[in-house]
Design an enzyme around this catalytic site. Structure first.
Site, mmCIF file in Angstrom:
data_model
loop_
_atom_site.group_PDB
_atom_site.id
_atom_site.type_symbol
_atom_site.label_atom_id
_atom_site.label_comp_id
_atom_site.label_asym_id
_atom_site.label_seq_id
_atom_site.Cartn_x
_atom_site.Cartn_y
_atom_site.Cartn_z
ATOM 1 N N TYR A 103 -27.478 15.844 48.656
ATOM 2 C CA TYR A 103 -26.182 16.183 49.254
ATOM 3 C C TYR A 103 -26.201 15.889 50.756
ATOM 4 O O TYR A 103 -25.292 15.248 51.291
ATOM 5 C CB TYR A 103 -25.867 17.655 49.005
ATOM 6 N N ALA A 104 -27.239 16.376 51.439
ATOM 7 C CA ALA A 104 -27.357 16.139 52.879
ATOM 8 C C ALA A 104 -27.443 14.647 53.188
ATOM 9 O O ALA A 104 -26.841 14.167 54.153
ATOM 10 C CB ALA A 104 -28.588 16.863 53.419
#
Length: 437
Positions: free
Chosen positions: A248-249
């Site tokens: 996600y990051a």
């Protein structure tokens, strides 16, 4: 019959060289080859036919896989639909904005859309209502927005034809791009959904914006997750962001680089916002404060993570109303895009801001506050933090946002959770599903 027996007998001959003498008759070999070839051909076409039949009879892809849902959206277009789009996006206030809000039925999207509408801006929402979490909550938010005059189009940001149509119908001055695949841990189950939404979806939106004439200014949701494995606190926009701890990051970091590219090549005015653990009424059920509340009330044990050597896990919890103020200030201070027809005519604004509360709170304290508000003792289950992409702490340096946006968070965790719990109890009793905020 004797030939068939002879062929059958050949199947029992050992394959090791030198153990038998080959029959010199070419007829037997031709017969055996043609027979096996015919069988293979038959089974190949039978398999192909079955696959074709299954394909033609199979239902549309399940919305549970967002990577395959993209263009299977509800019907759009037509005079009545265009009329609703124009009406929703019509500016009521003097010097108001006309804003396309993607992810409008999401947590932040709903609050931002309503706030814009209340002050007289034109707002059009876009959301694909996927089932990452219960779509019923998203539909309840949609109904809430509908009562405030915001039309949320049921569609996908990867549907380029739909985006082109929206920009043909409305000359948006701004785009608030909040649509994304959220959550750190879900990336281990469905990594493709993050690439589909957070990278391909962002590119799709930027493509529509750079081709629009006039080009809108863009504000979009990045994440505090881009700080990843940084150990220096508080996190500043000048800190390194090349050590993501989760997919996600990584997709949000990729989004920031993509934004830089479109700003540099096409003159799009782009502002990225790094949100820090947003919470509040109408929030996301996958967030800890939300499912802690649910499980405490049900008497279930709740997992509380610890860092190495029993280290404290803390988050910079930021109340939704403070986030909304930062979003609106970003829209209001966004410079104009400088391109036209997809061609850059001059340098354009490119910014990134932290939007946090600057007061990290241990997760254990979060649970204690919920216990007092719910008047129920939590069944705590202490666990080592798994290697699933979560980080041990977050802490925002908001000096840049304070200076440029006049951003000033005012809601502490005790106050914010009290408002959330009040909403949660009301919503789940059924009394707020048709009410306002």
């Amino acid at each position: 019959m004797s030939q068939l027996k002879q062929i059958s007998h050949l199947d029992n001959i050992p394959s090791t060289p030198g153990k038998f003498k080959m029959d010199k008759s070419p007829y037997i070999h031709r017969l055996r080859w043609h027979s096996s070839h015919a069988k293979l051909t038959f089974w190949f076409f039978l398999f192909l036919g079955l696959m074709l039949l299954l394909f033609l009879r199979s239902p549309p892809s399940s919305p549970s896989d967002p990577t395959r849902r993209s263009l299977r959206t509800s019907t759009w277009g037509g005079p009545a639909w265009e009329k609703r789009v124009r009406s929703s996006a019509r500016v009521r206030a003097r010097h108001g904005l006309s804003v396309l809000v993607t992810g409008a039925a999401g947590f932040v999207g709903t609050h931002v859309s309503a706030a814009l509408k209340r002050r007289g801006d034109g707002v059009l929402g876009l959301d694909n209502f996927n089932d990452y979490y219960d779509p019923a909550l998203k539909r309840a938010r949609q109904a809430l927005l509908d009562r405030t005059g915001v039309f949320v189009v049921d569609g996908d940001i990867n549907d380029s034809a739909l985006l082109r149509k929206l920009f043909d119908v409305v000359a948006f001055t701004h785009v608030m791009h909040l649509a994304a695949q959220a959550g750190v841990r879900y990336a281990m189950q469905n990594p493709g959904s993050y690439v589909h939404s957070n990278i391909a979806g962002l590119v799709s939106v930027l493509e529509a914006c750079k081709s629009a004439n006039p080009q809108p200014a863009i504000v979009w949701a990045s994440s505090s997750s881009v700080y990843g494995l940084n150990s220096k606190v508080p996190f500043s926009e000048r800190d390194r962001t090349d050590q993501p701890a989760s997919l996600y990051a990584a997709t949000k970091k990729a989004g920031e680089e993509i934004a830089h590219t479109y700003n540099h090549i096409y003159g799009l005015s782009i502002t990225g916002l790094r949100f820090f653990t947003v919470y509040g009424p109408w929030g996301r059920p996958d967030m800890a404060y939300f499912f802690f509340t649910k499980d405490i009330l049900k008497g279930k044990s709740i997992p509380i993570f610890e860092g190495p050597d029993h280290g404290t896990v803390a988050r910079d919890f930021t109340y939704i109303d403070d986030i909304v103020k930062g979003c609106l200030a970003s829209l209001d201070t966004a410079g104009k895009s400088t391109g036209s027809g997809g061609k850059k005519k001059g340098p354009a604004q490119l910014r990134v801001f932290n939007l946090g509360n600057t007061s990290p709170v241990p997760v254990t304290q979060l649970v204690s506050i919920l216990e007092r508000l719910l008047k129920v003792k939590a069944n705590r289950m202490m666990m080592k933090m798994p290697r699933n992409g979560d980080v041990q702490f977050t802490h925002a340096n908001i000096s840049l946002a304070q200076r440029e946006l006049k951003y000033k968070p005012t809601t502490d965790l005790q106050t914010g959770l009290k408002k959330f719990v009040r909403w949660y109890l009301s919503y789940n009793s059924g009394s707020q599903k048709k009410s306002s905020w």
